[in-house]
Design a protein around this motif. Structure first.
Motif, PDB file in Angstrom:
ATOM      1  N   LEU A  59      38.338  25.290  36.707  1.00 27.47           N
ATOM      2  CA  LEU A  59      37.816  25.994  37.876  1.00 27.47           C
ATOM      3  C   LEU A  59      36.422  25.456  38.193  1.00 27.47           C
ATOM      4  O   LEU A  59      35.575  25.359  37.303  1.00 27.47           O
ATOM      5  CB  LEU A  59      37.742  27.493  37.585  1.00 27.47           C
ATOM      6  CG  LEU A  59      37.031  28.383  38.604  1.00 27.47           C
ATOM      7  CD1 LEU A  59      37.827  28.456  39.905  1.00 27.47           C
ATOM      8  CD2 LEU A  59      36.838  29.796  38.022  1.00 27.47           C
ATOM      9  N   ARG A  87      43.497  22.251  44.229  1.00 29.44           N
ATOM     10  CA  ARG A  87      43.731  23.295  45.226  1.00 29.44           C
ATOM     11  C   ARG A  87      42.372  23.877  45.601  1.00 29.44           C
ATOM     12  O   ARG A  87      41.595  24.266  44.732  1.00 29.44           O
ATOM     13  CB  ARG A  87      44.649  24.385  44.666  1.00 29.44           C
ATOM     14  CG  ARG A  87      45.120  25.405  45.701  1.00 29.44           C
ATOM     15  CD  ARG A  87      46.171  26.328  45.106  1.00 29.44           C
ATOM     16  NE  ARG A  87      47.387  25.591  44.794  1.00 29.44           N
ATOM     17  CZ  ARG A  87      48.573  25.803  45.358  1.00 29.44           C
ATOM     18  NH1 ARG A  87      48.685  26.731  46.285  1.00 29.44           N
ATOM     19  NH2 ARG A  87      49.617  25.113  45.004  1.00 29.44           N
ATOM     20  N   LEU A 104      41.029  23.933  40.365  1.00 26.09           N
ATOM     21  CA  LEU A 104      40.874  24.935  41.412  1.00 26.09           C
ATOM     22  C   LEU A 104      39.411  24.933  41.846  1.00 26.09           C
ATOM     23  O   LEU A 104      38.519  25.033  41.008  1.00 26.09           O
ATOM     24  CB  LEU A 104      41.253  26.330  40.911  1.00 26.09           C
ATOM     25  CG  LEU A 104      42.619  26.480  40.236  1.00 26.09           C
ATOM     26  CD1 LEU A 104      42.796  27.907  39.725  1.00 26.09           C
ATOM     27  CD2 LEU A 104      43.729  26.127  41.198  1.00 26.09           C
ATOM     28  N   VAL A 152      40.572  33.348  45.008  1.00 22.62           N
ATOM     29  CA  VAL A 152      41.375  32.533  44.100  1.00 22.62           C
ATOM     30  C   VAL A 152      42.430  33.398  43.420  1.00 22.62           C
ATOM     31  O   VAL A 152      42.123  34.463  42.879  1.00 22.62           O
ATOM     32  CB  VAL A 152      40.497  31.860  43.028  1.00 22.62           C
ATOM     33  CG1 VAL A 152      41.353  31.053  42.057  1.00 22.62           C
ATOM     34  CG2 VAL A 152      39.468  30.963  43.692  1.00 22.62           C
ATOM     35  N   VAL A 206      36.664  26.674  44.670  1.00 16.64           N
ATOM     36  CA  VAL A 206      36.447  27.699  45.691  1.00 16.64           C
ATOM     37  C   VAL A 206      35.034  27.547  46.225  1.00 16.64           C
ATOM     38  O   VAL A 206      34.088  27.331  45.473  1.00 16.64           O
ATOM     39  CB  VAL A 206      36.682  29.123  45.141  1.00 16.64           C
ATOM     40  CG1 VAL A 206      35.808  29.429  43.947  1.00 16.64           C
ATOM     41  CG2 VAL A 206      36.461  30.176  46.232  1.00 16.64           C
ATOM     42  N   LEU A 219      46.788  31.312  38.906  1.00 18.12           N
ATOM     43  CA  LEU A 219      46.694  29.854  38.808  1.00 18.12           C
ATOM     44  C   LEU A 219      45.815  29.402  37.654  1.00 18.12           C
ATOM     45  O   LEU A 219      45.783  28.223  37.317  1.00 18.12           O
ATOM     46  CB  LEU A 219      46.141  29.283  40.124  1.00 18.12           C
ATOM     47  CG  LEU A 219      46.987  29.524  41.380  1.00 18.12           C
ATOM     48  CD1 LEU A 219      46.243  29.057  42.620  1.00 18.12           C
ATOM     49  CD2 LEU A 219      48.322  28.804  41.263  1.00 18.12           C
ATOM     50  N   LEU A 220      45.089  30.348  37.066  1.00 19.31           N
ATOM     51  CA  LEU A 220      44.209  30.029  35.941  1.00 19.31           C
ATOM     52  C   LEU A 220      45.024  30.069  34.655  1.00 19.31           C
ATOM     53  O   LEU A 220      45.321  31.131  34.125  1.00 19.31           O
ATOM     54  CB  LEU A 220      43.045  31.018  35.886  1.00 19.31           C
ATOM     55  CG  LEU A 220      42.109  30.988  37.100  1.00 19.31           C
ATOM     56  CD1 LEU A 220      41.186  32.191  37.092  1.00 19.31           C
ATOM     57  CD2 LEU A 220      41.311  29.693  37.114  1.00 19.31           C
ATOM     58  N   ALA A 267      43.801  24.307  32.753  1.00 24.26           N
ATOM     59  CA  ALA A 267      43.325  24.195  34.129  1.00 24.26           C
ATOM     60  C   ALA A 267      41.796  24.169  34.132  1.00 24.26           C
ATOM     61  O   ALA A 267      41.138  24.457  33.129  1.00 24.26           O
ATOM     62  CB  ALA A 267      43.847  25.341  34.977  1.00 24.26           C
ATOM     63  N   ALA A 276      36.036  18.909  45.794  1.00 25.90           N
ATOM     64  CA  ALA A 276      37.498  18.922  45.691  1.00 25.90           C
ATOM     65  C   ALA A 276      38.063  17.541  46.010  1.00 25.90           C
ATOM     66  O   ALA A 276      38.968  17.041  45.325  1.00 25.90           O
ATOM     67  CB  ALA A 276      38.077  19.970  46.638  1.00 25.90           C
ATOM     68  N   PHE A 333      40.021  26.583  47.953  1.00 26.55           N
ATOM     69  CA  PHE A 333      40.001  27.870  48.642  1.00 26.55           C
ATOM     70  C   PHE A 333      38.713  27.992  49.452  1.00 26.55           C
ATOM     71  O   PHE A 333      37.612  27.870  48.904  1.00 26.55           O
ATOM     72  CB  PHE A 333      40.074  29.025  47.628  1.00 26.55           C
ATOM     73  CG  PHE A 333      41.341  29.055  46.832  1.00 26.55           C
ATOM     74  CD1 PHE A 333      42.392  29.885  47.193  1.00 26.55           C
ATOM     75  CD2 PHE A 333      41.491  28.245  45.710  1.00 26.55           C
ATOM     76  CE1 PHE A 333      43.568  29.906  46.456  1.00 26.55           C
ATOM     77  CE2 PHE A 333      42.662  28.260  44.969  1.00 26.55           C
ATOM     78  CZ  PHE A 333      43.706  29.088  45.345  1.00 26.55           C
TER      79      PHE A 333
END
Length: 327
Positions: A134, A60, A10, A123, A12, A127-128, A132, A49, A62
């Motif tokens: 971040l 993903r 993820l 976010v 952001v 999803l966390l 995973a 990303a 954001f």
């Protein structure tokens, strides 16, 4: 190497339109200077990303752009293998004019635009999950620049990182430019990212963050706060360290640069991807040894060397969208 059963990533942060200007000779004030001008999609977080996706991870992203640019940037990131969740804004999409003065010197003129309203709170914490990862950038923390905005950003960063760690997810941070840190506050960045797993500064940023000059002392100081540190030093390569006591160095891959924009984003994504491996072993709480650090640093410098040999800050697109476009 691409991961075979890769951890979900993820990201952001910022997404920009880059206008890359290459003057055909010395820039002359008060008159015309012939130049090549090309438009590329950019932004530190969006670039990272794309490089994470190039390493084989489901990603993903954001961020925020002007509403008329949502479809364009969603499609561009999808082509890179990234599922984009882009909030529409009435503010203009962020734009950077990158002036390439010679093979290693660039000047950047930045309008943050819609990035000013991007937030770590965008976010979905659901999803966390364990395993995973971040990834955050300091540019998002300092969006807007005024004290109330930064205070809110510190709280949002800290909350999101806390959620990630509670879920068993790892966290990496690109602290952003040394200039931004000096303008907006080292203490805010350190407070906001307390608990992050990996920090990815360059030498100038490391000096600003720690007050130390020598690379080894910078790494040692940052390891008091983060579990893994990768300090990039341009043509002097990388020094990486872990709380296990492991240290590793990797020499730079020397190439003829075309555009150095995005080299740090490429390095960070490849370094973290190597540490994450195939997802069978969590990074959180893991004892990272010298071999793993060296392999990650070597992957990082290879990616950054690829990044600087082409115009633009992202890896070459595969030509076939691999990500589901999400609005």
């Amino acid at each position: 190497m691409p991961a075979t059963s890769a951890a979900p990533i993820l990201v952001v942060g910022d997404v920009f339109d880059d206008l890359i200007v290459t003057p055909h000779g010395e820039v002359r004030p008060d008159t015309d200077t012939t130049a090549s001008i090309e438009r590329r999609d950019g932004g530190s977080a969006a670039n990272a990303a794309a490089w994470f996706a190039a390493s084989g991870h489901p990603v993903r992203f954001f961020g925020t752009v002007n509403r008329i640019d949502v479809d364009r940037h969603t499609a561009s990131l999808a082509e890179a293998g990234v599922t984009a969740v882009l909030a529409p804004s009435e503010l203009p999409t962020g734009t950077i004019v990158v002036i390439l003065q010679d093979e290693r010197t660039r000047t950047m003129l930045t309008e943050r635009g819609a990035n000013a309203v991007t937030s770590a709170a965008d976010v979905d914490p659901g999803l966390l999950v364990a395993g995973a990862h971040l990834h955050l950038t300091g540019y998002t923390l300092f969006n807007g620049g005024d004290e109330p905005t930064v205070d809110r950003g510190v709280h949002e960063f800290a909350t999101l990182i806390g959620c990630a760690r509670a879920a068993g997810a790892s966290v990496s941070v690109n602290p952003g430019s040394a200039g931004f840190l000096l303008d907006h506050g080292v203490d805010d960045l350190l407070e906001a990212t307390d608990g992050a797993t990996v920090v990815l500064p360059n030498l100038d940023e490391g000096r600003v963050l720690t007050g130390e000059e020598e690379p080894e002392r910078i790494v040692a100081a940052l390891l008091q706060r983060y579990e893994v540190v990768a300090l990039t030093q341009g043509r002097n390569g990388v020094l990486a360290g872990a709380r296990s006591g492991a240290r590793a160095e990797a020499p730079a891959v020397l190439v003829d640069p075309v555009d150095t924009t995005g080299a740090g984003d490429a390095f960070g994504a490849a370094f973290v991807s190597s540490l994450l491996g195939d997802g069978s072993q969590q990074l959180v709480g893991r004892r990272v040894d010298e071999g793993a650090l060296r392999a990650a640093a070597e992957e990082g410098v290879r990616a950054s060397s690829r990044a600087v040999t082409r115009l633009g800050a992202r890896p070459p697109a595969s030509g076939t969208p691999r990500a589901e476009a999400v609005r």
